[in-house]
Motif scaffolding. Structure first.
Motif: not given
Length: 149
Positions: A93-104, A107-114
């Motif tokens: 899951m760490v890997f899955n969501f690191v990829v999601a952060l990088a790919m999706v 470019g968003g703000d912190f609220r989008n990253w949360w």
């Protein structure tokens, strides 16, 4: 008692309070991962929407990557919920969501990253701390220790 739980050198006391927290966090996180992905598993239409979303964000082979992510989240969610193979499932899951952060979310703000950021750090905590006393992993480890004695 609260002072002894909160201010012990080296962190909180091990035992019931920490294990209750780990259990609650595992139940919440595992349930969320399963609930959030079950619609993609049960509905070909929803999976097709997710494939389109993944393709839109530049993933290679979205027809493979989307179901891979969905099934990984669902299965790892069930494992985290039960506290079974917790460290391995959490690292997936760490890997899955690191990829999601990088790919999706990049470019968003912190609220989008949360949401994705939380789903990096909670499983990271399980990978490092383990699932706690009330888990399949703990039960199996105790059984193995007793068998070796």
């Amino acid at each position: 008692m609260l002072k002894s739980i909160l201010f012990v050198r080296g962190g909180p006391q091990q035992g019931a309070p920490a294990d209750i927290g780990l259990l609650a966090l595992r139940l919440l996180t595992g349930s969320f991962l399963m609930w959030e992905t079950q619609d993609n598993i049960l509905s070909a239409e929803r999976m097709a929407e997710f494939v389109g979303f993944v393709g839109h964000h530049g993933f290679i082979l979205p027809e493979i990557m989307a179901p891979l992510s969905v099934y990984a989240q669902f299965i790892c969610g069930a494992l985290i919920l039960a506290g079974a193979l917790t460290r391995a499932a959490s690292l997936v899951m760490v890997f899955n969501f690191v990829v999601a952060l990088a790919m999706v979310h990049w470019g968003g703000d912190f609220r989008n990253w949360w949401p994705a950021l939380v789903l990096v750090f909670i499983p990271l905590h399980f990978a490092l701390a383990g699932p706690g006393r009330w888990s399949v992993d703990h039960w199996l480890a105790r059984r193995e220790t007793k068998a070796q004695a």
